[in-house]
Design an enzyme around this catalytic site. Structure first.
Site, PDB file in Angstrom:
ATOM      1  N   ARG B 236       0.864  -1.181   0.000  1.00  0.00           N
ATOM      2  CA  ARG B 236       0.000   0.000   0.000  1.00  0.00           C
ATOM      3  C   ARG B 236       0.902   1.232   0.000  1.00  0.00           C
ATOM      4  NH1 ARG B 236      -4.133  -2.033  -1.616  1.00  0.00           N
ATOM      5  NH2 ARG B 236      -6.076  -2.329  -0.453  1.00  0.00           N
ATOM      6  N   GLU B 265      -3.640   7.956  -5.145  1.00  0.00           N
ATOM      7  CA  GLU B 265      -3.912   7.255  -6.404  1.00  0.00           C
ATOM      8  C   GLU B 265      -5.179   7.805  -7.045  1.00  0.00           C
ATOM      9  OE1 GLU B 265      -4.041   3.046  -5.626  1.00  0.00           O
ATOM     10  OE2 GLU B 265      -2.033   3.020  -4.789  1.00  0.00           O
ATOM     11  N   HIS B 284      -1.535   0.608  -9.945  1.00  0.00           N
ATOM     12  CA  HIS B 284      -2.173  -0.302  -8.975  1.00  0.00           C
ATOM     13  C   HIS B 284      -2.849  -1.460  -9.713  1.00  0.00           C
ATOM     14  CE1 HIS B 284      -3.837  -0.535  -4.645  1.00  0.00           C
ATOM     15  NE2 HIS B 284      -3.879  -1.732  -5.200  1.00  0.00           N
TER      16      HIS B 284
END
Lengths: 325, 325
Positions: B236, B265, B284
Site C-alpha cells: 500500500r 492514487e 495499482h
C-alpha cells in the site's frame, strides 16, 4: 610444452574498440598483436599462432585469410561464430573455439524478463510513465504458458531451466529429435518447427546462425504462430526475416517481438521496429552482465593454458555444423 | 440454513464503476443493492446483511456506519482492508473477510518482472527505443542477489517462492520473528528492519497498511538501505513516505523504486516520480491478471455459500491486526 617465447597471439577487435579487459594475462604468455580490419589483419596474421576474435561481426578474417601462414587456433570471444564460417576456414585444419557457457545464465534471465514484460505489458507501462499517464490494465500470468525454445544448446538449455522454474511448459527444437531430455518436456527436430509453433505462447530463438537457420523465421513461420504469441530473439538477427517480422507484427499474425539481435546492427535509426508498441528491443547486450569481459578473457586464458600444457582445446566448434556441439 | 429470501447484500463500488463481473450469481441468492458513496450507502445499508466492498479506497463506509442496523459480514474484494479499519468496525461484532490468495501469484510474477527489469535496465531500454537510440550497456544478474520481503503473509510468501526459484536469496520481515520458515532463509521481526535493510539488494514491501506499517519506509529506512538497492512496493502506498522516497532516489541513497501503489492514487500528473529514470511504475494493477474480477466474485460466492450452509466465513480479517492472519 610448446615453446612459449615464440608464441604470437593476434587480437582481432572491432574498429575503435579498446584493448580487451585482462589482456595483460595474455601478454605474460605471448607476443600480442592487434588488428581491427583487413589491412591491419593482413599485416599481423603472418606469424600468428593464435587469433583471439572479439569482434563477432568481423568481415576482415575472410578477407585476410590468405596471409595466415602459421595459424593453429582461433578463439571467438562470443557464442556465435557465424562470421568465421567461410569455406577456407571450415575446410582447413585450423581449430575454432567459442565462448560457450559464459553468457548462458545472463541471457536466460534476459529472456525471462522479456517474457514477464510482455505478460505484464510493462513496456507500455514505461511509455505511459513517460507521458505521466495513469492507466490501469488487466495483465497476464506466465505460469502454465507454453514456450518453444528453438536451439537446444547450452543457452537454450539454461533458458529452459529458468522458464521451467517459474512454472512455464518448455518444449524445444533441435537439429535432431531427442527423447527424454532433462530440461525440455519434448525436443523435436527442425522439420517439425511449424507444427510446434502452432502451440507456443512464447517462441525463443536461441539457435546459432547457420545455413540451416538463416531466414528460418519468415512469413510462413509467422503464419504458423498463434496471433497471441510473442517471439524473442537472442540468437542472431538473420535467423529472422525482418521485413516479414514487421509485416507479422503490423498485421497481428503474432502479438509481439522481443529483440536483442538484428539483421543489421546497430538497427538503422529510421527502421519501423523502433516505434512499434508490441516490440521490446535492446542493443545486442542480453548476455553482457557485470564482469562479462573479464569472464571472456578468463575463459580464453584457461583454454590457452591448457593448450600450452598439451591438453585439448575446449569449446571446439564443429565447423561443419557451425557451433560448439 | 439461514433464510435466503430475506438476505440483503449491498455492493459498495467506486463511483462510476460498472456492476461487478459475475454479480448474477449473487442475485440468485439474495436481494442485491448498490452503493458508491456516503449518501447511497446511507440509503442502502439499513436492512443489509452482507456488504461486498469492491472499492478498496472507500471512505463511505465509515461515514455511513451509523446506519448499519443488521450488518453481519463485510467481504472486501481486495487483499488490503485498511480503508475498513475504523474503530467502530474494529471494536464491533461485524465479521470482515478479504480476498487473500486471489492476487498472490500474479503479484509475485510482477515483482520478479520489476527485479529483472532493474537488473537488465530494461525501463531505460524502452526509453532508448522510444528515442531510436542504440546504446549497449552492461547489465546485472539477479541470481545470488539478496532480497528482503517485508510482510510474510500469503503474498510475501508467494514472492519468496518465486524469487527463490530463480536463484535469489530471500529473507523476510514479519510482525514477529519465525524460526525455520519453509519459504524464507530467515524471518526477522519488524524491530530488526533497519538492520536487515543494510544487507538487501532488493527490498519488497508486501505488508498490509496498518498503524504499525504506516510510514515505515521513511528517510531513516532509506539511509539504512544500500545505495545499490531497489525498493519495490506492491503493498500500500502510505507504507512509504513519498517525499522521503523522492529525496532518497534523487540523492542516490537507493538505486531505484518499482511502484504499483502510491500515497495518492491516481498519482498526480505533476508528481516528480513520473520523470525519474530510476523509477518503474504502474497503476495499482500488479495483481490484476486475466480473470481477476471473476476470481474475486467466485471467492465471495464460495464464502457466501459456505456461510449460508452454516460454515465459518474463511479469510477472516483479524481486525486488531488489520489483515487475515
Amino acid at each position: 610444452m610448446r615453446q612459449q617465447p615464440e608464441l604470437i597471439i593476434t587480437v582481432l577487435t572491432a574498429p575503435g574498440d579498446p584493448e580487451p579487459l585482462g589482456i595483460e594475462a595474455v601478454r605474460a604468455r605471448a607476443e600480442v598483436r592487434f588488428a581491427y580490419d583487413e589491412a591491419s589483419l593482413t599485416a599481423t596474421l603472418p606469424g600468428t599462432d593464435v587469433l583471439l576474435v572479439t569482434d563477432f561481426r568481423t568481415e576482415a578474417l575472410a578477407a585476410a585469410w590468405h596471409t595466415a601462414d602459421r595459424l593453429q587456433w582461433i578463439h571467438a570471444a562470443s557464442t556465435g561464430v557465424d562470421a568465421l564460417m567461410f569455406p577456407a576456414l571450415i575446410d582447413g585444419p585450423v581449430i575454432v573455439s567459442n565462448a560457450s557457457g559464459t553468457f548462458d545464465y545472463a541471457i536466460a534471465e534476459y529472456v525471462l524478463c522479456t517474457v514477464l514484460m510482455f505478460a505484464k505489458d510493462f513496456h507500455n507501462s514505461v511509455r505511459l510513465q513517460v507521458q505521466h499517464q495513469w492507466q490501469h490494465r488487466t495483465t497476464e500470468r506466465v505460469d502454465g504458458k507454453r514456450v518453444l525454445v528453438v536451439g537446444a544448446g547450452s543457452i537454450g538449455r539454461e533458458i529452459a531451466r529458468l522458464l521451467t522454474a517459474v512454472g512455464m511448459q518448455v518444449h524445444g527444437i533441435a537439429r535432431t529429435e531427442r527423447a527424454h531430455d532433462p530440461d525440455f518436456i519434448s525436443v523435436r527436430s527442425q522439420a517439425e518447427l511449424h507444427a510446434e509453433l502452432a502451440h507456443a505462447d512464447y517462441v525463443v530463438i536461441a539457435a546459432p546462425l547457420t545455413p540451416q537457420t538463416h531466414g528460418l523465421f519468415d512469413s510462413t513461420a509467422f503464419k504458423a504462430m498463434r496471433s497471441t504469441a510473442r517471439l524473442i530473439n537472442i540468437g542472431r538477427g538473420p535467423i529472422v526475416n525482418t521485413a516479414d517480422l514487421v509485416t507479422a507484427l503490423r498485421e497481428g499474425q503474432i502479438a509481439g517481438a522481443g529483440l536483442d539481435v538484428f539483421e543489421q546492427e546497430p538497427l538503422p535509426e529510421s527502421h519501423p521496429l523502433w516505434d512499434m508498441h508490441n516490440v521490446i528491443m535492446t542493443a545486442h547486450m542480453a548476455g553482457d552482465a557485470v564482469g562479462w569481459e573479464q569472464a571472456l578473457m578468463n575463459q580464453f586464458i584457461d583454454n590457452l593454458e591448457g593448450w600450452l600444457a598439451g591438453k585439448d582445446i575446449f569449446n571446439q566448434v564443429n565447423k561443419k555444423l557451425g557451433y560448439a556441439g
